[in-house]
Design an enzyme around this catalytic site. Structure first.
Site, mmCIF file in Angstrom:
data_model
loop_
_atom_site.group_PDB
_atom_site.id
_atom_site.type_symbol
_atom_site.label_atom_id
_atom_site.label_comp_id
_atom_site.label_asym_id
_atom_site.label_seq_id
_atom_site.Cartn_x
_atom_site.Cartn_y
_atom_site.Cartn_z
ATOM 1 C CG HIS A 126 13.566 1.936 11.834
ATOM 2 N ND1 HIS A 126 13.127 2.148 10.551
ATOM 3 C CD2 HIS A 126 14.651 2.726 12.002
ATOM 4 C CE1 HIS A 126 13.929 3.035 9.969
ATOM 5 N NE2 HIS A 126 14.858 3.401 10.828
ATOM 6 C CG ASP A 203 14.529 -4.552 12.105
ATOM 7 O OD1 ASP A 203 15.707 -4.681 11.711
ATOM 8 O OD2 ASP A 203 13.934 -3.467 12.139
ATOM 9 C CD GLN A 206 20.634 0.010 14.930
ATOM 10 O OE1 GLN A 206 21.790 0.069 15.368
ATOM 11 N NE2 GLN A 206 20.185 0.847 14.025
ATOM 12 C CE LYS A 229 20.728 0.586 10.150
ATOM 13 N NZ LYS A 229 20.534 2.004 10.406
ATOM 14 C CB CYS A 367 13.188 6.220 11.550
ATOM 15 S SG CYS A 367 13.958 7.197 10.277
#
Lengths: 409, 144
Positions: A126, A203, A206, A229, A367
Site C-alpha cells: 500500500h 504491515d 488487513q 479495519k 492505493c
C-alpha cells in the site's frame, strides 16, 4: 443451517448501519478492506466516554482522570493480549497503520539507515508502506528495493531471498495485500530476514480482523495496525515493537506525555510506551478500539475466519462462472477479498452502476498504483467481505454485474 | 439567452425525460460511446487531467474567434460527461465561455449523483475549459 442464519441476523443487528438504505435499496457493504462497520458496542463506548468519563489521562489526581487512565491503559493490555505481545509497554498508540510506519521510519530509520543501505519492500505494498521508506531513502541516500510477485499474486519468495543482500538493513512488508488478498508467509519471511540480520516490519492493516495474529510467533520486530479495519473507530491504531528495539530508538515527536523532566537546557524522555506518545492521546477512540477487540473476541476469530472463507469461496465460484470476469490475484492463501475486472470495462464505469444497486464496492487502484501499473490494468473492482455479509448479498452483486455487462458491452 | 444557455437548457430537457436513474446513466453511456474521436496525437501527458479513477484528455485549439475542444477518457461515463461539456462549450468565444454558468450539471443531477473531482474528473474538466478560455483571451489581448 437455521441456527447459522439466525446467528447472522443477530450479528447484523449489532451493526446499525447495515439496516440503512442506499439509492432506496438495502445497503450491501462490500468495502470492508477500506474500513469495517462499527457495532453498537463500539459506538456506545465512545459516547459513554464523552458522556461519563471525559478527562485527561496520566496527569490528574482527581477521580475522573484516574478512572479514564485506568480504562485507557486497560485497552493497551487488551491489545497486548490480542496480538500476544510479551509486554504491554511494547504497544504504542498511534493514529493507525500509516502513522505507525512513519514512526518507525522517522525514529528507527533516521537513527540506523545510512547512505548506500537498502530497504526492501514488496510489489504488494500500500502507498503507506512505500512512501515513508521512499522519503527516508531520499533523505539518507539509501535505496528502496522492491520484491516482485508471481503471476498468481503471491510473493516471489526466491526473489525475496535473493534480494536480501548484505546492504539490506530493513524489510517492510504487508501481512495481507489490500488489493489482491494475498496472505504473505510472514513467519517464514521474518526468519529469512533475521538470518541475515535484517530488521522486519509487518504491515498488519488487513490482517487483524481476519486471523489470529501472534507477534511473538511471527517474531517480527514491528507490527502495525489500525482500529477502523477491526470494527473499531477511525484515527486510532497502534505499533507493536520489541522492547529492546523500542528502547534503543530515539523519540519521534516531542511534546507532553513523552517527557520525564524538562528544563530549557535538557529534557529527559519518558519510558516505554509513553516515549512515543507525545501529546494528549485520543482516549475516546482508544476505548472504542477496546470495545471492538472485545466484540471480535466474543464473536470468535475462528468463527470469523470460517464465515469469511465461506463467503470468499461462494463469491469466487459465482464470479468464475461468468466468462467475462477476470479475477486479479489467485494466490493459494487469500483473505476474504476479490479484485476483478469485467471484460475491459473501466472499473470506474462498473463501480458507478454497481453503486446504483446499493452495493458498495471499491474501484480504482486501491492505493497500490505501482502494483496496478505492473499488472498493466487501470485498476480493479474490489469486493471485500466481513463476517456480517451474506450469500444473498453476493447474489445482489452478481445482479449488478449483469446490468453492467448489458450497459457497457 | 446566450448560445451556451440554449444548449444547456436543451441538455436539461433531454435528461428530464428520464424518471429512472438507470435510464439517465444509459443515456450518458450512449453519449460516451458517441463522443467524437480525439486526434490520437493530442492524447499527451500535458493534455491529461488527473482524476483519481479515470483518465481524461482535453485538447483545445483557438482560431482567433472560437475555441474548439476535443476530449477522451478511458471510462465511458466520463466520456459521456465530456461529450456534454464539449457540446455546451466548444465552438464558442473565450468571453462566452467565461461568462457561462455550469449550473446545468446540478440541474440534471450529475454533480449530486456522480462523486466529485477525485473520481470522475468532471469538475477538473470544467476548470480546465475555463482556464483555456482565460488563457486564449489573455493571449489575444496581449497580441492585439
Amino acid at each position: 443451517m437455521q441456527t447459522i442464519a439466525s446467528d447472522i441476523d443477530k450479528i447484523r443487528s449489532d451493526f446499525p448501519i447495515l439496516s440503512r438504505k442506499v439509492h432506496n435499496k438495502p445497503l450491501v457493504y462490500f468495502d470492508n478492506a477500506a474500513t469495517t462497520q462499527k457495532p453498537q458496542v463500539v459506538i456506545d463506548a465512545i459516547v459513554n466516554y464523552y458522556t461519563d468519563l471525559n478527562s485527561n489521562v496520566h496527569r490528574g489526581v482527581h477521580y475522573l482522570s484516574q478512572q479514564a487512565t485506568t480504562a485507557f491503559e486497560d485497552v493497551r493490555t487488551k491489545i497486548q493480549k490480542f496480538v500476544n505481545a510479551e509486554y504491554r509497554h511494547e504497544i504504542i498508540y498511534t493514529r493507525g497503520c500509516t502513522e505507525s510506519i512513519n514512526l518507525v521510519a522517522g525514529s528507527w530509520g533516521k537513527a540506523n539507515i545510512k547512505a548506500g543501505d537498502e530497504i526492501l519492500i514488496s510489489a504488494l505494498e500500500h502507498h503507506s508502506n512505500i512512501v515513508p521508506w521512499q522519503m527516508l531513502c531520499e533523505e539518507k541516500g539509501a535505496k528502496l528495493i522492491v520484491c516482485p510477485i508471481l503471476e498468481d499474486g503471491s510473493l516471489d519468495m526466491s526473489a525475496l531471498s535473493a534480494l536480501m543482500t548484505p546492504s539490506t538493513k530493513f524489510l517492510a512488508i504487508t501481512h495481507i495485500s489490500n488489493t489482491l488478498g494475498t496472505v504473505n508467509p510472514v513467519k517464514e519471511i521474518t526468519r529469512m530476514a533475521h538470518e541475515k540480520g535484517i530488521v522486519v516490519l509487518i504491515d498488519g492493516a488487513q490482517a487483524l480482523s481476519h486471523m489470529k495474529v501472534d507477534v511473538q510467533d511471527i517474531d517480527c520486530d514491528f507490527y502495525t495496525f489500525s482500529a477502523h479495519k477491526v470494527y473499531g473507530p477511525m484515527g486510532i491504531g497502534g505499533l507493536y515493537g520489541k522492547e529492546e528495539i523500542l528502547n534503543a530508538m530515539p523519540p519521534w515527536q516531542g511534546g507532553g506525555e513523552m517527557i520525564k523532566n524538562v528544563t530549557f537546557e535538557k529534557t529527559t524522555y519518558n519510558e516505554l510506551p509513553f516515549k512515543f506518545e507525545a501529546g494528549t492521546p485520543n482516549v475516546g477512540d482508544v476505548l472504542g478500539f477496546g470495545a471492538a477487540l472485545d466484540y471480535v473476541t466474543a464473536i470468535g476469530l475462528d468463527f470469523i475466519a470460517a464465515r469469511e472463507h465461506e463467503l470468499l469461496e461462494y463469491a469466487t465460484e459465482k464470479l468464475t462462472a461468468d466468462p467475462l470476469i477476470r479475477i486479479i490475484g489467485r494466490a493459494p492463501e487469500k483473505a476474504s477479498l476479490i479484485s476483478f475486472m469485467i471484460g475491459n470495462i473501466h472499473p470506474y464505469d462498473a463501480g458507478t452502476i454497481i453503486d446504483q444497486f446499493g452495493v458498495a464496492v471499491r474501484t480504482g487502484t486501491h492505493c497500490t498504483q505501482p502494483l496496478m501499473d505492473s499488472l498493466g490494468i487501470p485498476g480493479t473492482i474490489r469486493a471485500s467481505f466481513a463476517f456480517y455479509n451474506t450469500r444473498e448479498e453476493i447474489d445482489k452483486l452478481m445482479e449488478a454485474i449483469v446490468k453492467v455487462e448489458q450497459l457497457f458491452l | 439567452m446566450s448560445k451556451i444557455e440554449e444548449t444547456t437548457s436543451a441538455i436539461i430537457n433531454e435528461f428530464d425525460i428520464f424518471d429512472d436513474w438507470m435510464d439517465k446513466y444509459n443515456y450518458l453511456i450512449e453519449l460516451g460511446k458517441s463522443l467524437p474521436l480525439i486526434d490520437e496525437k493530442y492524447k499527451t501527458e500535458s493534455n491529461l487531467i488527473q482524476g483519481c479513477q479515470s483518465r481524461v484528455w482535453l485538447h483545445a485549439s483557438y482560431d482567433g474567434t472560437l475555441i474548439h475542444f476535443t476530449a477522451d477518457s478511458d471510462a465511458v461515463i466520463t466520456k459521456g460527461i465530456a461529450n456534454l461539456l464539449i457540446r455546451a462549450f466548444s465552438e464558442h468565444t473565450p468571453q462566452e465561455i467565461l461568462d457561462s454558468s455550469t449550473e446545468f450539471l446540478n440541474e440534471i443531477g450529475l454533480t449530486q449523483h456522480l462523486s466529485p473531482t477525485r473520481s470522475n474528473g468532471m469538475l477538473s474538466m470544467i476548470k480546465q475549459i475555463k482556464m483555456y478560455a482565460l488563457a486564449f483571451k489573455t493571449k489575444q489581448a496581449m497580441g492585439s
